[in-house]
Write a protein that holds these residues in place. Sequence first.
Motif, PDB file in Angstrom:
ATOM      1  N   PRO A  24       0.814  -1.241   0.000  1.00  0.00           N
ATOM      2  CA  PRO A  24       0.000   0.000   0.000  1.00  0.00           C
ATOM      3  C   PRO A  24       0.839   1.280   0.000  1.00  0.00           C
ATOM      4  N   SER A  25       2.050   1.222   0.583  1.00  0.00           N
ATOM      5  CA  SER A  25       2.813   2.486   0.650  1.00  0.00           C
ATOM      6  C   SER A  25       3.229   2.944  -0.747  1.00  0.00           C
ATOM      7  N   LYS A  26       3.306   1.993  -1.686  1.00  0.00           N
ATOM      8  CA  LYS A  26       3.631   2.378  -3.063  1.00  0.00           C
ATOM      9  C   LYS A  26       2.447   2.132  -3.997  1.00  0.00           C
ATOM     10  N   HIS A  27       1.259   2.107  -3.397  1.00  0.00           N
ATOM     11  CA  HIS A  27       0.026   1.913  -4.185  1.00  0.00           C
ATOM     12  C   HIS A  27       0.128   0.706  -5.107  1.00  0.00           C
ATOM     13  N   ASN A  28       0.743  -0.367  -4.570  1.00  0.00           N
ATOM     14  CA  ASN A  28       0.860  -1.606  -5.357  1.00  0.00           C
ATOM     15  C   ASN A  28       1.478  -1.354  -6.734  1.00  0.00           C
ATOM     16  N   ALA A  29       2.440  -0.425  -6.792  1.00  0.00           N
ATOM     17  CA  ALA A  29       3.146  -0.194  -8.069  1.00  0.00           C
ATOM     18  C   ALA A  29       3.760  -1.517  -8.533  1.00  0.00           C
ATOM     19  N   LEU A  30       3.710  -1.774  -9.818  1.00  0.00           N
ATOM     20  CA  LEU A  30       4.123  -3.086 -10.367  1.00  0.00           C
ATOM     21  C   LEU A  30       5.642  -3.124 -10.531  1.00  0.00           C
ATOM     22  N   ALA A  66      -0.930   1.376  -9.003  1.00  0.00           N
ATOM     23  CA  ALA A  66      -0.503   2.610  -9.677  1.00  0.00           C
ATOM     24  C   ALA A  66       0.270   2.304 -10.966  1.00  0.00           C
ATOM     25  N   GLY A  67       0.250   1.038 -11.393  1.00  0.00           N
ATOM     26  CA  GLY A  67       0.891   0.704 -12.674  1.00  0.00           C
ATOM     27  C   GLY A  67       2.374   0.431 -12.515  1.00  0.00           C
ATOM     28  N   HIS A  68       3.106   0.497 -13.659  1.00  0.00           N
ATOM     29  CA  HIS A  68       4.559   0.245 -13.612  1.00  0.00           C
ATOM     30  C   HIS A  68       5.181   1.087 -12.498  1.00  0.00           C
ATOM     31  N   ASP A  69       6.238   0.554 -11.920  1.00  0.00           N
ATOM     32  CA  ASP A  69       7.020   1.351 -10.969  1.00  0.00           C
ATOM     33  C   ASP A  69       7.888   2.310 -11.790  1.00  0.00           C
ATOM     34  N   VAL A  70       7.490   3.569 -11.796  1.00  0.00           N
ATOM     35  CA  VAL A  70       8.151   4.559 -12.669  1.00  0.00           C
ATOM     36  C   VAL A  70       9.636   4.659 -12.331  1.00  0.00           C
ATOM     37  N   ARG A  71       9.968   4.370 -11.073  1.00  0.00           N
ATOM     38  CA  ARG A  71      11.382   4.416 -10.663  1.00  0.00           C
ATOM     39  C   ARG A  71      12.229   3.368 -11.395  1.00  0.00           C
ATOM     40  N   GLU A  72      11.558   2.372 -11.978  1.00  0.00           N
ATOM     41  CA  GLU A  72      12.306   1.317 -12.670  1.00  0.00           C
ATOM     42  C   GLU A  72      12.360   1.551 -14.177  1.00  0.00           C
ATOM     43  N   LEU A  73      11.689   2.590 -14.652  1.00  0.00           N
ATOM     44  CA  LEU A  73      11.675   2.827 -16.104  1.00  0.00           C
ATOM     45  C   LEU A  73      13.002   3.457 -16.517  1.00  0.00           C
ATOM     46  N   PRO A  74      13.700   2.858 -17.507  1.00  0.00           N
ATOM     47  CA  PRO A  74      15.029   3.357 -17.877  1.00  0.00           C
ATOM     48  C   PRO A  74      14.946   4.719 -18.560  1.00  0.00           C
ATOM     49  N   LYS A 137       0.481  10.345 -21.199  1.00  0.00           N
ATOM     50  CA  LYS A 137       0.753  11.371 -20.173  1.00  0.00           C
ATOM     51  C   LYS A 137       2.202  11.296 -19.715  1.00  0.00           C
ATOM     52  N   LEU A 138       2.780  10.072 -19.892  1.00  0.00           N
ATOM     53  CA  LEU A 138       4.137   9.862 -19.384  1.00  0.00           C
ATOM     54  C   LEU A 138       5.182   9.956 -20.498  1.00  0.00           C
ATOM     55  N   GLY A 139       4.698  10.103 -21.748  1.00  0.00           N
ATOM     56  CA  GLY A 139       5.649  10.118 -22.876  1.00  0.00           C
ATOM     57  C   GLY A 139       6.186   8.733 -23.182  1.00  0.00           C
ATOM     58  N   PRO A 141       6.451   5.058 -24.912  1.00  0.00           N
ATOM     59  CA  PRO A 141       6.119   4.355 -26.168  1.00  0.00           C
ATOM     60  C   PRO A 141       5.565   2.970 -25.880  1.00  0.00           C
ATOM     61  N   TYR A 142       4.250   2.905 -25.626  1.00  0.00           N
ATOM     62  CA  TYR A 142       3.653   1.609 -25.275  1.00  0.00           C
ATOM     63  C   TYR A 142       3.947   0.601 -26.378  1.00  0.00           C
ATOM     64  N   ASN A 143       4.056  -0.679 -26.013  1.00  0.00           N
ATOM     65  CA  ASN A 143       4.437  -1.706 -26.986  1.00  0.00           C
ATOM     66  C   ASN A 143       3.200  -2.256 -27.689  1.00  0.00           C
ATOM     67  N   ALA A 251       8.708  14.961 -15.142  1.00  0.00           N
ATOM     68  CA  ALA A 251       7.488  15.623 -14.631  1.00  0.00           C
ATOM     69  C   ALA A 251       6.830  14.752 -13.564  1.00  0.00           C
ATOM     70  N   PHE A 252       6.888  13.423 -13.769  1.00  0.00           N
ATOM     71  CA  PHE A 252       6.259  12.529 -12.779  1.00  0.00           C
ATOM     72  C   PHE A 252       6.919  12.727 -11.427  1.00  0.00           C
ATOM     73  N   PHE A 253       8.227  12.681 -11.414  1.00  0.00           N
ATOM     74  CA  PHE A 253       8.931  12.775 -10.122  1.00  0.00           C
ATOM     75  C   PHE A 253       8.862  14.189  -9.548  1.00  0.00           C
TER      76      PHE A 253
HETATM   77  O1  YXS Z   1       6.694  10.573  -3.088  1.00  0.00           O
HETATM   78  P1  YXS Z   1       6.758   9.205  -2.422  1.00  0.00           P
HETATM   79  O2  YXS Z   1       8.139   8.635  -2.338  1.00  0.00           O
HETATM   80  O3  YXS Z   1       5.940   9.083  -1.168  1.00  0.00           O
HETATM   81  O4  YXS Z   1       6.036   8.173  -3.447  1.00  0.00           O
HETATM   82  C1  YXS Z   1       4.713   8.486  -3.857  1.00  0.00           C
HETATM   83  C2  YXS Z   1       4.656   8.222  -5.344  1.00  0.00           C
HETATM   84  O5  YXS Z   1       5.826   8.632  -6.050  1.00  0.00           O
HETATM   85  C3  YXS Z   1       4.590   6.700  -5.336  1.00  0.00           C
HETATM   86  N1  YXS Z   1       4.010   6.211  -6.578  1.00  0.00           N
HETATM   87  C4  YXS Z   1       4.705   5.525  -7.492  1.00  0.00           C
HETATM   88  N2  YXS Z   1       5.993   5.129  -7.504  1.00  0.00           N
HETATM   89  C5  YXS Z   1       6.392   4.462  -8.614  1.00  0.00           C
HETATM   90  N3  YXS Z   1       5.587   4.182  -9.659  1.00  0.00           N
HETATM   91  C6  YXS Z   1       4.284   4.553  -9.657  1.00  0.00           C
HETATM   92  N4  YXS Z   1       3.495   4.219 -10.681  1.00  0.00           N
HETATM   93  C7  YXS Z   1       3.804   5.280  -8.543  1.00  0.00           C
HETATM   94  N5  YXS Z   1       2.604   5.837  -8.211  1.00  0.00           N
HETATM   95  C8  YXS Z   1       2.760   6.391  -7.008  1.00  0.00           C
HETATM   96  O6  YXS Z   1       3.747   6.344  -4.249  1.00  0.00           O
HETATM   97  C9  YXS Z   1       3.835   7.378  -3.245  1.00  0.00           C
HETATM   98  C10 YXS Z   1       2.447   7.886  -2.931  1.00  0.00           C
HETATM   99  O7  YXS Z   1       1.964   8.451  -4.162  1.00  0.00           O
HETATM  100  P2  YXS Z   1       1.100   9.814  -4.118  1.00  0.00           P
HETATM  101  O8  YXS Z   1       1.655  10.720  -3.091  1.00  0.00           O
HETATM  102  O9  YXS Z   1       1.045  10.305  -5.518  1.00  0.00           O
HETATM  103  O10 YXS Z   1      -0.314   9.228  -3.649  1.00  0.00           O
HETATM  104  P3  YXS Z   1      -1.743   9.871  -3.972  1.00  0.00           P
HETATM  105  O11 YXS Z   1      -2.666   9.082  -3.114  1.00  0.00           O
HETATM  106  O12 YXS Z   1      -1.662  11.347  -3.869  1.00  0.00           O
HETATM  107  O13 YXS Z   1      -2.040   9.532  -5.499  1.00  0.00           O
HETATM  108  C11 YXS Z   1      -2.179   8.183  -5.889  1.00  0.00           C
HETATM  109  C12 YXS Z   1      -2.053   8.109  -7.438  1.00  0.00           C
HETATM  110  C13 YXS Z   1      -1.995   6.640  -7.868  1.00  0.00           C
HETATM  111  C14 YXS Z   1      -3.239   8.856  -8.074  1.00  0.00           C
HETATM  112  C15 YXS Z   1      -0.738   8.822  -7.817  1.00  0.00           C
HETATM  113  O14 YXS Z   1       0.327   8.226  -7.089  1.00  0.00           O
HETATM  114  C16 YXS Z   1      -0.441   8.669  -9.275  1.00  0.00           C
HETATM  115  O15 YXS Z   1      -1.024   9.341 -10.122  1.00  0.00           O
HETATM  116  N6  YXS Z   1       0.504   7.713  -9.571  1.00  0.00           N
HETATM  117  C17 YXS Z   1       0.923   7.497 -10.943  1.00  0.00           C
HETATM  118  C18 YXS Z   1      -0.146   6.702 -11.702  1.00  0.00           C
HETATM  119  C19 YXS Z   1       0.381   6.481 -13.113  1.00  0.00           C
HETATM  120  O16 YXS Z   1       0.420   7.411 -13.922  1.00  0.00           O
HETATM  121  N7  YXS Z   1       0.857   5.236 -13.376  1.00  0.00           N
HETATM  122  C20 YXS Z   1       1.436   4.906 -14.674  1.00  0.00           C
HETATM  123  C21 YXS Z   1       2.890   4.422 -14.410  1.00  0.00           C
HETATM  124  S1  YXS Z   1       3.712   4.131 -15.939  1.00  0.00           S
HETATM  125  C22 YXS Z   1       2.923   2.750 -16.558  1.00  0.00           C
HETATM  126  O17 YXS Z   1       2.198   2.048 -15.874  1.00  0.00           O
HETATM  127  C23 YXS Z   1       3.180   2.360 -17.966  1.00  0.00           C
HETATM  128  C24 YXS Z   1       4.633   2.397 -18.330  1.00  0.00           C
HETATM  129  S2  YXS Z   1       2.234   3.384 -19.046  1.00  0.00           S
HETATM  130  O18 YXS Z   1       2.340   4.758 -18.515  1.00  0.00           O
HETATM  131  O19 YXS Z   1       2.841   3.279 -20.341  1.00  0.00           O
HETATM  132  O20 YXS Z   1       0.912   2.892 -18.984  1.00  0.00           O
END
Ligand code: YXS
Length: 263
Positions: A24-30, A66-74, A137-139, A141-143, A251-253
Amino acid sequence: METGYALIESKIADKIGDITLNNPSKHNALSTALIDELCAALEEMLLAQVRAVVLRAQEGVKVFSAGHDVRELPTNGRDPLTYDDPVRRVIRMIELFPAPVIAMVEGSVWGGACELVMSCDIIVAGDDSTFAVTPAKLGMPYNISGVQNFLNAGGMPLCKEMLFTAQPISVRRLIQQGIVSHAVPRNQLESLTRSIAEQIAKNSPLVISLLKEELRLLSAAHNLRPETFERVQAMRRMVYDSEDYQEGIRAFFEKRAPKFQGK
Ligand code: YXS
């Protein structure tokens, strides 16, 4: 039978497997670590010959994943979404798993987690769930196999709206499109999902396994010339080599909206 993991919970009872995302602390990031545990749990269930698997998050969550762990994206010029990407691995594992995998969704689903949920055979969701497909939104290139999964699940119009807007879409829209089978109040999710899993578990596992593979092969039956695939890969490379890709991650970070320049 319960097995000890750090980022998920896994148990098998009455020939039904149950996997709960539990970071839960990382919103189940993958993250790779979470996906490795998910794959290990599925391996155990394969050996146990379960008749159905339920994939869920902790009860009452705001965010399913919250999807992929963005911290792991190269960001060093490597393709961020390759065949061996953790999310691709577990999606293939679910698609090839001989028994149905039922996604029991609560809360919001983001990015690659949408594809993970849609790779499941049946989706039961809370009526307040939302789904946001976020590469644009993240820029990112989905496969093409991932895009094919979205297209197979949702049809072209909704697939384009979800991909181009990258905005959360309500589960009601996905019910209308037939992507999600049931949307119910959260307090009914468990009983409904259980009853579906138990019904499946009563039927012939051999026939269900055959039907699932036939449906997978038919939905994946797209002839793509090798040159076409290579052209897509060249298009994807232009994206992950772009300044926009770097800007999307930055922008994400920096917790700000990205400013894409189209280059
Ligand atoms: O700042 P700390 O260290 O506390 O960490 C924060 C966020 O950075 C972290 N976190 C993530 N870390 C890595 N990868 C993620 N996907 C991710 N999402 C969140 O978790 C801590 C708490 O997040 P916070 O403060 O934003 O919580 P919130 O309750 O205000 O908002 C929850 C969300 C899920 C709405 C928000 O965290 C969010 O929008 N997360 C990103 C969702 C997203 O865009 N996921 C796509 C990841 S990229 C992916 O899946 C594919 C590559 S693609 O994009 O192609 O589909």
